[in-house]
Design a protein around this motif. Structure first.
Motif, PDB file in Angstrom:
ATOM      1  N   LYS A 100       0.825  -1.207   0.000  1.00 55.08           N
ATOM      2  CA  LYS A 100       0.000   0.000   0.000  1.00 55.08           C
ATOM      3  C   LYS A 100       0.864   1.264   0.000  1.00 55.08           C
ATOM      4  O   LYS A 100       0.390   2.329  -0.361  1.00 55.08           O
ATOM      5  N   LEU A 101       2.112   1.123   0.443  1.00 57.86           N
ATOM      6  CA  LEU A 101       3.001   2.278   0.491  1.00 57.86           C
ATOM      7  C   LEU A 101       3.721   2.508  -0.821  1.00 57.86           C
ATOM      8  O   LEU A 101       4.417   3.502  -0.977  1.00 57.86           O
ATOM      9  N   LEU A 102       3.554   1.584  -1.772  1.00 53.22           N
ATOM     10  CA  LEU A 102       4.285   1.675  -3.023  1.00 53.22           C
ATOM     11  C   LEU A 102       3.499   2.452  -4.057  1.00 53.22           C
ATOM     12  O   LEU A 102       2.269   2.462  -4.041  1.00 53.22           O
ATOM     13  N   PRO A 103       4.172   3.067  -5.006  1.00 49.63           N
ATOM     14  CA  PRO A 103       3.472   3.751  -6.096  1.00 49.63           C
ATOM     15  C   PRO A 103       2.825   2.751  -7.036  1.00 49.63           C
ATOM     16  O   PRO A 103       3.131   1.562  -7.019  1.00 49.63           O
ATOM     17  N   ASP A 104       1.923   3.245  -7.867  1.00 55.59           N
ATOM     18  CA  ASP A 104       1.230   2.413  -8.847  1.00 55.59           C
ATOM     19  C   ASP A 104       2.096   2.314 -10.090  1.00 55.59           C
ATOM     20  O   ASP A 104       2.169   3.234 -10.894  1.00 55.59           O
ATOM     21  N   TYR A 105       2.782   1.190 -10.260  1.00 52.68           N
ATOM     22  CA  TYR A 105       3.705   1.028 -11.374  1.00 52.68           C
ATOM     23  C   TYR A 105       3.001   0.763 -12.697  1.00 52.68           C
ATOM     24  O   TYR A 105       3.646   0.727 -13.728  1.00 52.68           O
ATOM     25  N   GLU A 106       1.702   0.570 -12.667  1.00 56.97           N
ATOM     26  CA  GLU A 106       0.979   0.292 -13.906  1.00 56.97           C
ATOM     27  C   GLU A 106       1.027   1.482 -14.847  1.00 56.97           C
ATOM     28  O   GLU A 106       0.994   1.332 -16.063  1.00 56.97           O
ATOM     29  N   HIS A 107       1.106   2.690 -14.298  1.00 59.42           N
ATOM     30  CA  HIS A 107       1.104   3.903 -15.114  1.00 59.42           C
ATOM     31  C   HIS A 107       2.512   4.467 -15.279  1.00 59.42           C
ATOM     32  O   HIS A 107       2.673   5.647 -15.575  1.00 59.42           O
ATOM     33  N   MET A 108       3.512   3.644 -15.100  1.00 60.45           N
ATOM     34  CA  MET A 108       4.890   4.094 -15.193  1.00 60.45           C
ATOM     35  C   MET A 108       5.583   3.355 -16.334  1.00 60.45           C
ATOM     36  O   MET A 108       5.316   2.188 -16.590  1.00 60.45           O
ATOM     37  N   ASP A 109       6.459   4.024 -17.053  1.00 56.68           N
ATOM     38  CA  ASP A 109       7.189   3.375 -18.137  1.00 56.68           C
ATOM     39  C   ASP A 109       8.683   3.641 -17.974  1.00 56.68           C
ATOM     40  O   ASP A 109       9.122   4.406 -17.121  1.00 56.68           O
ATOM     41  N   TYR A 110       9.468   2.986 -18.828  1.00 54.17           N
ATOM     42  CA  TYR A 110      10.922   3.073 -18.716  1.00 54.17           C
ATOM     43  C   TYR A 110      11.427   4.480 -19.015  1.00 54.17           C
ATOM     44  O   TYR A 110      12.453   4.905 -18.466  1.00 54.17           O
ATOM     45  N   ARG A 111      10.735   5.191 -19.870  1.00 51.63           N
ATOM     46  CA  ARG A 111      11.187   6.552 -20.157  1.00 51.63           C
ATOM     47  C   ARG A 111      11.065   7.425 -18.915  1.00 51.63           C
ATOM     48  O   ARG A 111      11.961   8.231 -18.625  1.00 51.63           O
ATOM     49  N   ASP A 112      10.002   7.270 -18.167  1.00 48.56           N
ATOM     50  CA  ASP A 112       9.855   8.038 -16.923  1.00 48.56           C
ATOM     51  C   ASP A 112      10.942   7.664 -15.923  1.00 48.56           C
ATOM     52  O   ASP A 112      11.523   8.533 -15.256  1.00 48.56           O
ATOM     53  N   VAL A 113      11.209   6.361 -15.813  1.00 50.56           N
ATOM     54  CA  VAL A 113      12.227   5.913 -14.867  1.00 50.56           C
ATOM     55  C   VAL A 113      13.591   6.474 -15.248  1.00 50.56           C
ATOM     56  O   VAL A 113      14.347   6.945 -14.388  1.00 50.56           O
ATOM     57  N   TYR A 114      13.904   6.428 -16.550  1.00 54.13           N
ATOM     58  CA  TYR A 114      15.193   6.950 -16.997  1.00 54.13           C
ATOM     59  C   TYR A 114      15.275   8.462 -16.789  1.00 54.13           C
ATOM     60  O   TYR A 114      16.275   8.990 -16.281  1.00 54.13           O
ATOM     61  N   THR A 115      14.217   9.169 -17.172  1.00 53.13           N
ATOM     62  CA  THR A 115      14.242  10.634 -17.178  1.00 53.13           C
ATOM     63  C   THR A 115      14.192  11.226 -15.786  1.00 53.13           C
ATOM     64  O   THR A 115      14.883  12.216 -15.494  1.00 53.13           O
ATOM     65  N   HIS A 116      13.395  10.634 -14.895  1.00 55.08           N
ATOM     66  CA  HIS A 116      13.143  11.259 -13.587  1.00 55.08           C
ATOM     67  C   HIS A 116      13.871  10.589 -12.429  1.00 55.08           C
ATOM     68  O   HIS A 116      13.896  11.146 -11.326  1.00 55.08           O
ATOM     69  N   LEU A 117      14.455   9.394 -12.662  1.00 51.44           N
ATOM     70  CA  LEU A 117      15.131   8.701 -11.565  1.00 51.44           C
ATOM     71  C   LEU A 117      16.599   8.415 -11.889  1.00 51.44           C
ATOM     72  O   LEU A 117      17.498   8.933 -11.218  1.00 51.44           O
ATOM     73  N   LEU A 118      16.830   7.616 -12.913  1.00 46.27           N
ATOM     74  CA  LEU A 118      18.188   7.135 -13.169  1.00 46.27           C
ATOM     75  C   LEU A 118      19.119   8.240 -13.657  1.00 46.27           C
ATOM     76  O   LEU A 118      20.240   8.389 -13.144  1.00 46.27           O
TER      77      LEU A 118
END
Length: 582
Positions: A173-191
């Motif tokens: 319940k504390l985790l974000p909803d990964y269903e609406h997340m893609d690799y471009r978001d992960v690369y751009t905003h995290l990695l």
């Protein structure tokens, strides 16, 4: 364009391929008939039917259903294609080939590619491109979709380390909803924004130092503090404790959480300022407190740090050292500054593979050192330290040009015999240093004295020199097809060892010095000792003045993003480490 030509099939023209087939037919393969030969025959028949027969008529006309023209070539009607031409630019390539090409580019240049045209911008929305960038640049191995289905087991592990009573269902319940997340978001905003903090770091915790490894793990960037195994089990694996983590939320914004304490993850912050330096800050330090106050916090810390209670530690001096370390380190509350460190580069001439080792340091417990090679010198630098010799200092300096031949096994038990061998080399080194300081050239060392620890007499010198050549040559352990013969080894009587289980054979021994100092790093001095190479993963050092023995065992964890770009950068880092604590 050569890459594009390979990917999109742009190569020899149909005419060139047809010429190759004609050559093959001349060599006896005329029984094979392909599609274009059939087209040639059909075209010739169409020409004959249209009244255009005869080789001297020039061009034969075809019906409206034909896809090309026919020209006279050597008495045969050849078909000229009028279909779409071969692509002349990237824009004309099919989308699936552009996806493959863009996947090979660094993620940092893809935003510029998107500015070229609308077609490129649309293709760069393909998940395949960004998934490949995440995997190749940052080693991300988890699949976003698999993590959704699998319940993100790695994240569940991190929370269970903090509080075993927290169930995975509650944690989800504390985790974000990964269903609406893609690799471009992960690369751009995290990695990509946090790529500069990946790798090895040393925290600024006064004389104690430490080793932090920041890695990409699934959809997290985790800062792991590496801790030595409990004293004196030097060959046990390293222990890890998460200090912070960074991950994504639905808003495509990276969130920093502090993992220190025993109440689970809470709000934190990371600040990057100078090059190769960053700081962490906890915004909810109350999560670090325990209901039982400082006493409960100390008992918990002691069990984690030393694997025992205070009552089980009978040595009064060790109790004082432990209590001092708890008071000093706990005041930071995970608000620390980290400086980048590199693994030492490996050279073919190295005695063994350089790297990180765990070592025993008497009442101070186990500490982490970095072994590196510099010409004829092997140096061990402290990554974790103590109030006497702090982190960043050169704890061992070994002269690989001065091997020492051990006496027979019975004589090895005599500390005076070992001291005579090592101190003989030490006095020779001191004389050479004095001569260099006075500006006079150093005297040429006698072969047997320099290599074999001061043997006297012509016959004894010759015999010992032969033994040195056979058993004590310096150089890479794997450079010879025949590894060095294992020699019997035993500690002298009266030499204290934290770990009674040590190797009973060794490969080579060398003269070296170890750094000792008083409390607060007062009156530091280098004292002679014996460096003992046991195998590729273990070595030891006998401190003659202290009559103690330190055993070192290799740290075998995989450490990504940690290799030095070159030897110059590594040596500059070592100089900076010493200045941090001096």
């Amino acid at each position: 364009m050569a890459v594009c030509a390979r990917l999109c099939g742009v190569g020899q023209s149909r005419r060139c391929r047809r010429r190759q087939r004609n050559n093959q037919q001349d060599q006896g393969s005329d029984s094979d008939m392909d599609e274009e030969e059939e087209e040639r025959i059909v075209g010739q028949r169409l020409g004959d039917a249209g009244g255009c027969g005869g080789p001297d008529r020039g061009v034969a006309t075809a019906g409206p259903s034909d896809a090309g023209e026919y020209v006279n070539r050597g008495g045969f009607l050849d078909r000229r294609s009028t279909g779409p031409p071969h692509p002349e630019s990237l824009v004309e390539l099919p989308p699936e080939l552009l996806v493959e090409i863009f996947s090979l580019l660094p993620g940092t240049v893809l935003p510029n590619v998107a500015l070229v045209c609308k077609k490129f911008r649309q293709i760069l929305n393909t998940e395949t491109i960004w998934r490949r960038r995440c995997m190749e640049e940052f080693g991300m191995k988890e699949d976003l979709r698999k993590m959704e289905a699998g319940g993100v087991s790695s994240q569940d592990l991190y929370v269970k380390r903090v509080n075993p009573r927290v169930k995975s269902g509650r944690f989800m319940k504390l985790l974000p909803d990964y269903e609406h997340m893609d690799y471009r978001d992960v690369y751009t905003h995290l990695l990509h924004p946090y790529r500069h903090i990946l790798g090895l770091w040393q925290p600024d915790i006064g004389p104690y130092g430490g080793l932090l490894n920041v890695v990409v793990d699934g959809l997290f960037i985790i800062g792991w503090m590496y801790l030595p195994p409990h004293d004196p089990r030097v060959e046990d694996p390293m222990r890890r404790r998460p200090l912070f983590r960074i991950h994504m939320w639905e808003s495509n914004k990276a969130t920093v959480e502090c993992m220190y304490g025993h109440k689970g993850p809470h709000k934190g912050d990371i600040q990057t300022g100078k090059k190769d330096e960053f700081s962490t800050k906890c915004n909810q330090t109350d999560h670090h407190r325990m209901p039982g106050g400082r006493q409960e916090e100390f008992r918990t810390w002691l069990e984690e740090e030393w694997g025992r209670t205070l009552e089980e530690i009978f040595h009064e001096h060790m109790q004082e050292l432990i209590l001092m370390k708890f008071i000093y380190t706990s005041q930071y509350d995970n608000c620390l500054t980290y400086r980048r460190i590199y693994l030492p580069p490996a050279m073919p001439s190295d005695l063994l593979q350089p790297g990180l080792f765990k070592g025993t340091y008497g009442s101070h417990g186990l500490e982490i050192v970095m072994l590196s090679f510099h010409g004829n010198s092997a140096r061990a630098t402290k990554l974790t330290g103590d109030p006497n010799v702090p982190a960043g200092q050169l704890t061992l300096d070994v002269d690989l040009s001065r091997p020492v031949v051990l006496p027979e096994l019975e004589q090895q038990r005599n500390i005076e015999e070992l001291s005579r061998l090592v101190l003989g080399v030490h006095e020779e080194v001191q004389r050479e240093v004095e001569q260099q300081a006075n500006g006079t050239p150093a005297t040429v060392r006698q072969a047997a004295e320099g290599a074999c620890g001061g043997a006297s007499g012509a016959e004894e010198m010759e015999a010992d020199h032969v033994a040195c050549v056979d058993n004590c040559q310096s150089g890479p352990s794997g450079s010879s097809s025949n590894p060095p013969e294992a020699l019997p080894f035993i500690l002298p009587l009266g030499v204290m060892a934290r770990n009674e289980v040590y190797p009973r054979t060794c490969r080579k021994c060398f003269y070296g010095t170890g750094l000792i100092a008083g409390h607060g790093f007062t009156s530091p001095e280098r004292t002679p000792g014996l460096f003992v190479l046991f195998d590729e993963d273990r070595f030891g050092f006998i401190w003659l003045e202290l009559k103690s023995f330190s055993l070192y065992s290799r740290l075998t964890d995989h450490l990504a993003h940690a290799h030095a770009p070159n030897m110059e950068r590594f040596e500059a880092m070592l100089r900076n480490m010493q200045s941090w604590t001096s």
